[in-house]
Design a protein around this motif. Structure first.
Motif, mmCIF file in Angstrom:
data_model
loop_
_atom_site.group_PDB
_atom_site.id
_atom_site.type_symbol
_atom_site.label_atom_id
_atom_site.label_comp_id
_atom_site.label_asym_id
_atom_site.label_seq_id
_atom_site.Cartn_x
_atom_site.Cartn_y
_atom_site.Cartn_z
ATOM 1 N N PRO A 28 0.798 -1.239 0.000
ATOM 2 C CA PRO A 28 0.000 0.000 0.000
ATOM 3 C C PRO A 28 0.828 1.286 0.000
ATOM 4 C CG PRO A 28 -0.009 -0.987 2.186
ATOM 5 C CD PRO A 28 0.658 -1.979 1.268
ATOM 6 N N HIS A 29 2.147 1.164 0.212
ATOM 7 C CA HIS A 29 2.993 2.364 0.184
ATOM 8 C C HIS A 29 3.264 2.837 -1.242
ATOM 9 C CE1 HIS A 29 5.607 -1.150 -0.162
ATOM 10 N NE2 HIS A 29 6.555 -0.395 -0.662
ATOM 11 N N ARG A 30 2.718 2.159 -2.229
ATOM 12 C CA ARG A 30 2.740 2.552 -3.634
ATOM 13 C C ARG A 30 4.152 2.609 -4.226
ATOM 14 N NH1 ARG A 30 0.600 6.871 -5.671
ATOM 15 N NH2 ARG A 30 -0.930 5.978 -7.084
ATOM 16 N N PRO A 31 4.817 1.480 -4.304
ATOM 17 C CA PRO A 31 6.100 1.432 -5.017
ATOM 18 C C PRO A 31 5.872 1.688 -6.511
ATOM 19 C CG PRO A 31 5.339 -0.787 -4.563
ATOM 20 C CD PRO A 31 4.389 0.132 -3.841
ATOM 21 N N SER A 32 6.915 2.082 -7.209
ATOM 22 C CA SER A 32 6.789 2.300 -8.645
ATOM 23 C C SER A 32 6.461 0.982 -9.352
ATOM 24 C CB SER A 32 8.083 2.893 -9.207
ATOM 25 O OG SER A 32 9.164 1.988 -9.043
ATOM 26 N N VAL A 33 5.670 1.083 -10.416
ATOM 27 C CA VAL A 33 5.230 -0.089 -11.180
ATOM 28 C C VAL A 33 5.532 0.124 -12.654
ATOM 29 C CG1 VAL A 33 3.261 -1.522 -11.873
ATOM 30 C CG2 VAL A 33 3.381 -0.605 -9.536
ATOM 31 N N THR A 34 6.129 -0.865 -13.279
ATOM 32 C CA THR A 34 6.289 -0.857 -14.726
ATOM 33 C C THR A 34 5.807 -2.181 -15.292
ATOM 34 O OG1 THR A 34 7.773 -0.251 -16.538
ATOM 35 C CG2 THR A 34 8.635 -1.814 -14.926
ATOM 36 N N ALA A 35 5.627 -2.217 -16.617
ATOM 37 C CA ALA A 35 5.177 -3.443 -17.300
ATOM 38 C C ALA A 35 5.748 -3.420 -18.714
ATOM 39 C CB ALA A 35 3.658 -3.521 -17.329
ATOM 40 N N ALA A 36 6.690 -4.314 -18.983
ATOM 41 C CA ALA A 36 7.427 -4.293 -20.250
ATOM 42 C C ALA A 36 6.589 -4.719 -21.453
ATOM 43 C CB ALA A 36 8.649 -5.192 -20.144
ATOM 44 N N LYS A 37 5.480 -5.392 -21.230
ATOM 45 C CA LYS A 37 4.686 -5.887 -22.355
ATOM 46 C C LYS A 37 4.097 -4.763 -23.193
ATOM 47 C CE LYS A 37 3.613 -10.319 -20.141
ATOM 48 N NZ LYS A 37 4.303 -10.080 -18.855
ATOM 49 N N GLU A 58 -9.648 3.213 -11.083
ATOM 50 C CA GLU A 58 -9.916 2.305 -9.954
ATOM 51 C C GLU A 58 -8.653 1.613 -9.446
ATOM 52 O OE1 GLU A 58 -10.924 -0.131 -13.743
ATOM 53 O OE2 GLU A 58 -10.955 1.967 -13.072
ATOM 54 N N PHE A 59 -7.514 1.809 -10.125
ATOM 55 C CA PHE A 59 -6.267 1.169 -9.715
ATOM 56 C C PHE A 59 -5.443 2.135 -8.867
ATOM 57 C CE2 PHE A 59 -6.178 -1.388 -13.957
ATOM 58 C CZ PHE A 59 -7.260 -2.144 -13.514
ATOM 59 N N ASP A 60 -5.229 1.772 -7.612
ATOM 60 C CA ASP A 60 -4.443 2.619 -6.713
ATOM 61 C C ASP A 60 -2.981 2.165 -6.719
ATOM 62 O OD1 ASP A 60 -3.675 4.473 -4.814
ATOM 63 O OD2 ASP A 60 -4.411 3.304 -3.103
ATOM 64 N N ILE A 61 -2.339 2.329 -7.880
ATOM 65 C CA ILE A 61 -0.938 1.947 -8.018
ATOM 66 C C ILE A 61 -0.175 3.061 -8.736
ATOM 67 C CG2 ILE A 61 -1.362 -0.536 -7.976
ATOM 68 C CD1 ILE A 61 -1.228 -0.552 -11.017
ATOM 69 N N ASP A 62 1.122 3.118 -8.492
ATOM 70 C CA ASP A 62 1.962 4.190 -9.041
ATOM 71 C C ASP A 62 2.673 3.712 -10.297
ATOM 72 O OD1 ASP A 62 3.513 6.430 -9.475
ATOM 73 O OD2 ASP A 62 4.937 5.989 -7.867
ATOM 74 N N CYS A 63 1.987 3.806 -11.424
ATOM 75 C CA CYS A 63 2.567 3.390 -12.696
ATOM 76 C C CYS A 63 3.509 4.471 -13.234
ATOM 77 C CB CYS A 63 1.467 3.129 -13.720
ATOM 78 S SG CYS A 63 0.468 1.671 -13.367
ATOM 79 N N VAL A 64 4.651 4.035 -13.719
ATOM 80 C CA VAL A 64 5.590 4.960 -14.356
ATOM 81 C C VAL A 64 5.156 5.133 -15.807
ATOM 82 C CG1 VAL A 64 7.997 5.366 -15.000
ATOM 83 C CG2 VAL A 64 7.447 4.271 -12.818
ATOM 84 N N THR A 65 4.958 6.358 -16.234
ATOM 85 C CA THR A 65 4.444 6.635 -17.568
ATOM 86 C C THR A 65 5.300 7.677 -18.278
ATOM 87 O OG1 THR A 65 2.976 8.407 -16.816
ATOM 88 C CG2 THR A 65 2.088 6.171 -16.772
ATOM 89 N N LYS A 66 5.210 7.652 -19.602
ATOM 90 C CA LYS A 66 5.749 8.682 -20.497
ATOM 91 C C LYS A 66 7.261 8.690 -20.622
ATOM 92 C CE LYS A 66 1.713 11.497 -19.441
ATOM 93 N NZ LYS A 66 1.204 12.758 -18.846
ATOM 94 N N GLN A 67 7.985 8.651 -19.526
ATOM 95 C CA GLN A 67 9.445 8.659 -19.592
ATOM 96 C C GLN A 67 10.018 7.914 -18.392
ATOM 97 O OE1 GLN A 67 10.429 12.818 -19.625
ATOM 98 N NE2 GLN A 67 9.922 13.147 -17.481
ATOM 99 N N PRO A 68 11.277 7.469 -18.504
ATOM 100 C CA PRO A 68 11.879 6.737 -17.374
ATOM 101 C C PRO A 68 11.936 7.608 -16.122
ATOM 102 C CG PRO A 68 13.188 6.469 -19.366
ATOM 103 C CD PRO A 68 12.186 7.533 -19.670
#
Length: 410
Positions: free
Chosen positions: A325-334, A373-383
């Motif tokens: 729940p501390h919201r670590p960064s999330v990525t998805a290579a697919k 509805e997703f409470d996650i910290d997705c990395v978007t747009k740039q590294p």
């Protein structure tokens, strides 16, 4: 410290992906954050006529493999190339190592599907005496591990786990067990898949698993987006060299990262769908953290399975939000590479190691922001620059296979 709790070092990486040949090419591709999906001539006429292929011709692959390529199916060729790179990266020489103490564990979910189709057509059109005598060796998935062991003169334990899209991660988890038990000193572990064929594509499409954005193929794979509609078929291979950290240090090797813990569970729920509550996946994640001696709040980053399908992404987002729940960064290579099926877990494990090393999290392609509805910290747009000390890589496969790998900085 007991033998099975010894830290395991990742000393070498080998990747061949739609981003190109080599770990450097794959890393640059995912950091660029642009999808590599394109029209696929081999799929012409199908409702979904696009995929993420390697930017290498078959002739290029054959030249790289060398004189033994004639007897290999595409999966074995890719596995051999990735394994060779990983061994070189680790600073190891197969001519000098003790081959009986080197294990090869290479997962594959589908096997040589393109050869199944090719040889079936030859049988039907030209008769049984025109089927290749190499049909079976080119089709069966264990021949990847077999050809890698032959190529590297590795005579230790050789395994070919098939846990669908978790196969590569399962191989890495098994390698850790073998090293911890003292059954090998070096493990060549990973996954491979070359299943972009007309039958498999049609099959996944009929299941409703593939994106239908044929009008905008570069925007098709979009993990965790509100308007996601499925994945894009892809091919590739990923191999890691694993050693006990003490052994790596003794030979002067500098680990890229440590494989600190692994968790594997089964949903025992449904052939293709995860349970809504993600109980099995949660158990795998908590086991990996426990083995690594990490608390949930210690996790800085998640390399998500992130298939871009409605159900998987929703279930995985719920899992991350609940356990972390501390919201670590999330990525998805697919989003960039497409779904490499049995190779995905190994490729994404390697990318997680590179994230730790480079202190940089690649963005998710085609994602402006996660579904509300997703409470996650997705990395978007740039590294995103980030000092990642501990990270987890998720892999979930048909049949209810859940594998989570926990990595820490070396």
């Amino acid at each position: 410290m007991t033998r099975d709790k010894q830290p395991i070092a990742v000393t070498g990486l080998g990747l061949i992906t739609p981003g190109g040949q080599g770990a450097k090419a794959a890393w640059e591709a995912v950091c660029a954050g642009r999808s590599l999906a394109a029209r696929d001539q081999a799929l012409e006429g199908l409702p979904m006529d696009f995929s993420c292929r390697l930017p290498l011709s078959e002739d290029d692959v054959d030249r790289c493999v060398g004189r033994k390529s004639w007897r290999m199916g595409r999966i074995a060729k890719l596995g051999v190339l990735a394994a060779r790179e990983a061994v070189r990266d680790a600073g190891l020489d197969p001519a000098r190592w003790q081959g009986a103490r080197v294990a090869t564990i290479i997962g594959c979910g589908m096997g040589g599907t393109e050869k199944w189709e090719e040889q079936h057509l030859r049988l039907e059109r030209r008769g049984p005496d025109q089927a290749s005598p190499l049909s079976i060796p080119m089709i069966i998935p264990n021949l990847v591990a077999g050809e890698v062991s032959i190529d590297l003169h590795a005579r230790g334990v050789s395994l070919a786990p098939a846990t669908a899209c978790a196969s590569g991660a399962t191989a890495i988890s098994l390698a850790r067990v073998l090293l911890g038990a003292g059954l090998c000193d070096i493990a060549v572990a990973g996954g491979v898949e070359a299943a972009v064929s007309r039958l498999t594509t049609a099959g996944f499409w009929r299941m409703g698993a593939l994106s239908e954005r044929s009008h905008a193929v570069a925007e098709a794979s979009r993990p965790f987006a509100a308007d996601r509609d499925g994945f894009v078929m892809a091919e590739g291979a990923g191999v890691l060299i694993l050693e006990r950290a003490a052994d790596a240090a003794a030979r002067g090797a500098h680990p890229r990262a440590l494989l600190a813990g692994c968790g594997s569970t089964s949903d025992a729920h449904h052939p293709t769908s995860p349970p809504e509550g993600a109980e099995g996946a949660e158990a795998a994640l908590r086991t990996a953290l426990d083995e690594a001696g990490l608390a949930p709040q210690d996790v800085d980053h998640v390399n998500a399975h992130g298939t871009s399908t409605l159900l998987n992404d929703a279930t995985e987002a719920t899992l991350i939000a609940r356990v972390l729940p501390h919201r670590p960064s999330v990525t998805a290579a697919k989003g960039v590479l497409g779904h490499t099926l049995g190779a995905a877990g190994a490729i994404e494990a390697a990318l997680t190691v590179l994230t730790i090393q480079h202190r940089r999290v690649p963005p998710i392609a085609n994602l402006q922001a996660p579904a509300p509805e997703f409470d996650i910290d997705c990395v978007t747009k740039q590294p995103r620059p980030q000092d990642v000390r501990a990270a987890v890589s998720h892999s979930f496969g048909f049949g209810g296979h859940n594998v989570v790998l926990a990595f820490t900085a070396a």
